[in-house]
Design an enzyme around this catalytic site. Structure first.
Site, PDB file in Angstrom:
ATOM      1  N   LYS A 491      58.783  15.284  22.189  1.00 41.64           N
ATOM      2  CA  LYS A 491      59.168  14.573  20.967  1.00 41.64           C
ATOM      3  C   LYS A 491      60.285  13.581  21.284  1.00 41.64           C
ATOM      4  O   LYS A 491      60.955  13.698  22.322  1.00 41.64           O
ATOM      5  CB  LYS A 491      59.626  15.580  19.916  1.00 41.64           C
ATOM      6  CG  LYS A 491      60.820  16.411  20.364  1.00 41.64           C
ATOM      7  CD  LYS A 491      60.984  17.655  19.510  1.00 41.64           C
ATOM      8  CE  LYS A 491      62.237  18.404  19.932  1.00 41.64           C
ATOM      9  NZ  LYS A 491      62.267  19.773  19.441  1.00 41.64           N
ATOM     10  N   ARG A 591      64.599  26.075   8.309  1.00 43.03           N
ATOM     11  CA  ARG A 591      64.297  24.646   8.378  1.00 43.03           C
ATOM     12  C   ARG A 591      62.880  24.519   7.841  1.00 43.03           C
ATOM     13  O   ARG A 591      62.684  24.542   6.639  1.00 43.03           O
ATOM     14  CB  ARG A 591      64.421  24.205   9.848  1.00 43.03           C
ATOM     15  CG  ARG A 591      64.442  22.738  10.068  1.00 43.03           C
ATOM     16  CD  ARG A 591      64.875  22.370  11.486  1.00 43.03           C
ATOM     17  NE  ARG A 591      63.953  22.846  12.531  1.00 43.03           N
ATOM     18  CZ  ARG A 591      64.099  22.584  13.834  1.00 43.03           C
ATOM     19  NH1 ARG A 591      65.121  21.866  14.257  1.00 43.03           N
ATOM     20  NH2 ARG A 591      63.229  23.030  14.706  1.00 43.03           N
ATOM     21  N   TYR A 719      88.528  -5.494  21.107  1.00 43.92           N
ATOM     22  CA  TYR A 719      88.693  -5.670  19.664  1.00 43.92           C
ATOM     23  C   TYR A 719      89.904  -4.930  19.110  1.00 43.92           C
ATOM     24  O   TYR A 719      90.205  -3.820  19.563  1.00 43.92           O
ATOM     25  CB  TYR A 719      87.454  -5.125  18.924  1.00 43.92           C
ATOM     26  CG  TYR A 719      86.256  -6.045  18.936  1.00 43.92           C
ATOM     27  CD1 TYR A 719      86.327  -7.328  18.380  1.00 43.92           C
ATOM     28  CD2 TYR A 719      85.050  -5.621  19.477  1.00 43.92           C
ATOM     29  CE1 TYR A 719      85.216  -8.154  18.380  1.00 43.92           C
ATOM     30  CE2 TYR A 719      83.932  -6.431  19.473  1.00 43.92           C
ATOM     31  CZ  TYR A 719      84.022  -7.703  18.924  1.00 43.92           C
ATOM     32  OH  TYR A 719      82.938  -8.517  18.917  1.00 43.92           O
ATOM     33  N   MET A 768      79.403  -3.651  21.006  1.00 42.59           N
ATOM     34  CA  MET A 768      77.976  -3.419  20.827  1.00 42.59           C
ATOM     35  C   MET A 768      77.237  -3.463  22.164  1.00 42.59           C
ATOM     36  O   MET A 768      76.391  -2.630  22.449  1.00 42.59           O
ATOM     37  CB  MET A 768      77.391  -4.472  19.875  1.00 42.59           C
ATOM     38  CG  MET A 768      75.944  -4.195  19.513  1.00 42.59           C
ATOM     39  SD  MET A 768      75.212  -5.485  18.502  1.00 42.59           S
ATOM     40  CE  MET A 768      76.127  -5.331  16.985  1.00 42.59           C
TER      41      MET A 768
END
Ligand SMILES: *Cc1c(COP(=O)(O)O)cnc(C)c1O
Length: 824
Positions: A491, A591, A719, A768
């Site tokens: 998965k 779940r 930053y 980023m």
């Protein structure tokens, strides 16, 4: 060649190929198959399939040759079957018998580290003057050595093989197979492995390879080794001449010293061969030691110093990696541009045929070097190999292969005399949607072709070691034994590593099931050629059509989803084949899943719909990774057993029952039932922490240094001026940011990056696309690779730096990060 071996049974065979892995088959009618029964794998299982594909000679083990198999094979009138106590020993005796028929110098290499590198370098250095047969890659095991030695032919003037052992007595079997005449003992590591009582015993065992050599080359600086040679080996091997080298004060036959400069090293040897000097670009200790072994051997073998020096100049670091990566034009490329002999070619073709990502298969192939066969003979064999593997297109590069163009019976062929002409003339647009194997001998510089065909990666790559993944799978398989099935969880893009590539590998290793979270993930696998059964854990009714179309099996976990599924099935049952379902019981996770009170309803519903087949019943442990939850896990298991028994009784047939994940396999071996669901362990993380050392690191996230700046105390970085310097510092900017999965929480010193051996803290906020680290004191240049996580910086460490778990780090790696898959 007709060989007869006497080991309880006489094996007489004309077979040209030895087969120990039923998946590696190339020429069935010319192969003899050795069925080997191991802890987790039983070759006997594949006898019928091999017979069907044309194999007619089989060696089987008494203990594994069951009534059932005897009965099944009794009607194979045209097959020959030898029943032996051990197939591996029979294989070794057969090869030992062949080895005895050749009289050539054979170098045997043993030692803790460096065996493969010394072997590869010796091949590179000696090949201009000798026709060499050598172990492919690191084929140095009880099976690998015989398979390597089997390739000896009349044409060869020198054999170079390595032998590795992990237990006492193994070397005794390898000595007669290899029969080395010259030995090289590379070095001896500090630790003693599990398989040995002490370091001394490990040395003695390895020395057994050399009981008949005439000469042994070793490094006298390893004093224990030196002692054992004198005490143990010399009395046994009275003809032995040793040739030792070592530091000037070691008293060795040759005193060796290294003078290191920034990018090269001068090696000087004084003693047996007079005063000799060589120069190399390698500067690290391990490479220098490996190279010195090679130099000493070559000097002793009669190579002129000038030839050795020229060879050293051309020496390349040994990368035997075979890489799998995305290419231009939607191609998928397999980069094996490191050597090209017949055996390497056959291995690469096997790897190619395991891949399911694309339908079309192209091979770009250089002249095959050093076989000693005539070109006509050689390329007829190559052509047959390519035909066996159903290659659609061949691009042959080199004067020899070009001259043999007529030998190839393949739909599309192109030939070029050299790599430059190919790069200039080939219409690259005509190559698309294909799996492309690039296989070339070194002199053909196929790395240029790789560069042309591969997709440019931005500085960050996620490298996946497919061998490590196989190793980890085997570790868990040996834990659960061959009777328990394995569902591999792939998965979330195979935990971030790449779903179709990993699934192809798992299919090749014949796992029993794959597990995905969503139908779409299953569809991608089917579209890339995966035929294994697939369970989908979270299928919604909107996705039922896809389940049907792609034969994906849903997890049924609630009243609602079951009712929807039944309605869907009743609409389609006359026209389509309905996939089986997997019933999920909630035993404490809370779940998805049916709780105890739902069982009456569920059982009634199953009885009312007997056309719905249940493939399995399962549940999930909430705390298998932590010992504090053991009592709860036990309770879950008991609840599950009870529920599953009730359901099966109502069904009237048994299903596959499973409850363990990776951590559970390690902690609760008694709960393994019929199947286990293996996730994170496959990817190299042992979640209980008890057996981490048994797993290999699978993923390495790497990036590069884009720029280095020298800043003064008091300046700030990044930053919001968050990175304050309290010292004069060297600051490196890396090509990775939070968009690539380098979490913003790792900023301001929380995260550390491995830079050529030093862990360097982040400074300032993570951006980023970029990250700044403090590399003061590190040995680093712009353009260098640095490691975010991998062997050098375990992913567990990294996840602790921001209070998370490896699962989140792995699945958070950005889409734009290129995945590169490789095999050692
Ligand atoms: C993901 C998952 C697994 C695998 O768990 P690991 O801890 O990664 O081994 C097993 N079962 C279910 C239901 C899962 O969702």
């Amino acid at each position: 060649m007709n060989l007869t071996v006497n080991s309880f049974q006489t094996i007489t065979t004309d077979a040209a190929y030895l087969l120990t892995d039923s998946r590696q088959i190339s020429f069935p009618s010319q192969s003899i198959f050795f069925a080997i029964k191991g802890d987790r794998h039983d070759g006997h299982q594949f006898l019928p399939a091999l017979y069907a594909s044309g194999v007619r000679e089989f060696v089987v083990e008494e203990a594994a040759y069951t009534e059932m198999l005897r009965w099944e094979t009794a009607v194979w009138d045209d097959a020959r079957i030898w029943v032996v106590p051990s197939s591996i020993r029979a294989l070794q005796s057969l090869v030992a018998e062949k080895r005895r028929q050749f009289n050539l110098p054979v170098v045997g290499i043993a030692g803790s580290n460096g065996k493969t590198i010394v072997k590869e370098w010796l091949v590179q250095l000696a090949s201009p003057r000798e026709t060499i047969v050598a172990s492919p890659k690191s084929y140095n095991s009880q099976i690998g050595v015989p398979l390597s030695v089997w390739n000896i032919g009349k044409q060869h003037t020198l054999g170079i093989f390595e032998a590795g052992i992990s237990r006492s007595h193994e070397m005794e079997y390898l000595q007669p197979v290899m029969q080395p005449t010259i030995g090289i003992f590379t070095n001896i590591g500090p630790a003693h492995d599990d398989g040995f009582k002490s370091r001394k015993q490990k040395i003695t065992e390895k020395l057994r390879l050399f009981t008949k050599v005439k000469k042994l080359i070793y490094r006298k600086d390893y004093t224990e080794l030196d002692e054992e040679i004198n005490l143990i080996l010399k009395p046994v091997n009275t003809f032995l001449k040793t040739l030792s080298w070592g530091k000037p004060a070691s008293g060795a036959d040759i005193a060796v010293s290294y003078q290191k400069e920034k990018i090269k090293t001068a090696i000087s040897l004084v003693g047996k061969f007079g005063d000799q000097k060589f120069e190399t670009n390698f500067t690290d200790e391990a490479s220098l030691e490996n190279l010195t072994h090679c130099i000493v051997f070559l000097l002793d073998f009669g190579f002129p110093s000038s030839v050795i020096q020229e060879g050293i100049r051309l020496l390349k670091p040994v990368s035997m990696r075979l890489e799998l990566k995305e290419g231009i034009n939607h191609n998928y490329i397999i980069d094996d541009a490191y050597n090209n002999d017949l055996q390497g070619l056959s291995m690469a073709l096997n790897f190619l045929s395991q891949q399911e990502q694309r339908q079309k298969r192209t091979v770009i192939l250089s002249d095959v070097l050093q076989t000693g066969q005539t070109p006509g003979e050689l390329y007829r064999t190559v052509a047959k190999l390519l035909k066996e593997k159903a290659i659609d297109q061949l691009i042959g590069i080199g004067p020899e292969i070009q001259g043999q163009a007529a030998a190839f019976d393949i739909t599309r062929t192109h030939f070029y005399s050299d790599t430059a002409t190919f790069l200039q003339d080939f219409p690259f647009n005509s190559l698309y949607d294909s799996l492309v194997l690039i296989k070339g001998a070194r002199p053909f510089s196929f790395e240029k072709i790789v560069q042309r065909l591969q997709q440019k990666a931005h500085g960050t790559v996620f490298e996946i070691n497919l061998d490590a993944l196989s190793h980890n799978l085997n570790f868990y398989r040996s834990k659960v034994g061959s009777k328990t099935k394995v569902m591999a969880m792939v998965k979330a893009f195979a935990y971030g590593t790449g779903s179709s590539e990993v699934a192809s590998l798992l299919q090749f290793h014949r796992v029993d099931y794959l597990g995905v979270a969503y139908a779409d993930e299953g569809v991608v696998l089917r579209q890339s050629g995966i035929t294994l059964p697939i369970m989908v854990m979270n299928a919604t009714s909107q996705a039922f059509d896809l389940l049907l179309q792609y034969q994906l099996e849903p997890e049924i976990y609630s009243h609602r989803i079951f009712t929807e599924w039944i309605a869907f099935v009743n609409k389609n049952k006359l026209t389509a084949e309905i996939p089986a379902i997997h019933l999920k019981l909630d035993t404490g996770m809370h779940r998805l899943g049916f709780v105890k009170d739902d069982l009456d309803w569920m059982i009634e519903t199953l009885k009312a719909n007997p056309h719905i087949k249940v493939a399995s019943i399962f549940s999930h442990l909430v705390g298998a990774d932590e010992g504090v939850h053991n009592a709860f896990s036990k309770q879950q298991f008991e609840l599950f057993q009870e529920g599953a028994a009730r359901i099966e009784q109502a069904l009237g047939y048994t299903t596959i029952k499973h409850i363990l994940n990776s951590a559970g396999i390690v902690r609760f071996p008694d709960y393994k039932l019929d199947m286990v669901r293996l996730g994170i362990g496959l990817y190299g993380v042992e979640a209980t922490g008890q057996e981490q050392q048994a797993l290999q690191s699978v993923g390495t996230l790497k990036t590069v240094v884009s720029q280095i700046k020298y800043l003064s105390a008091g300046e700030t970085v990044g930053y919001s001026r968050r990175g304050h310097l309290d010292h004069d510092a060297a600051i490196a900017t890396l090509a990775i940011g939070y968009a690539d999965g380098y979490d913003r929480g790792l900023g301001n010193g929380a995260g550390k990056i491995w830079v050529n051996g030093l862990l360097c803290p982040t400074i300032g906020n993570i951006c980023m696309d970029m990250t700044m680290i403090d590399v003061t004191g590190a040995n680093v240049n712009e353009g260098d690779e640095v490691i975010v996580f991998g062997k050098e910086m375990p992913i567990l460490e990294l996840s602790k730096q921001i209070n998370t778990i490896p699962y989140e780090i792995l699945t958070g790696i950005g889409d734009r990060v290129k995945r590169v898959f490789y095999k050692e």
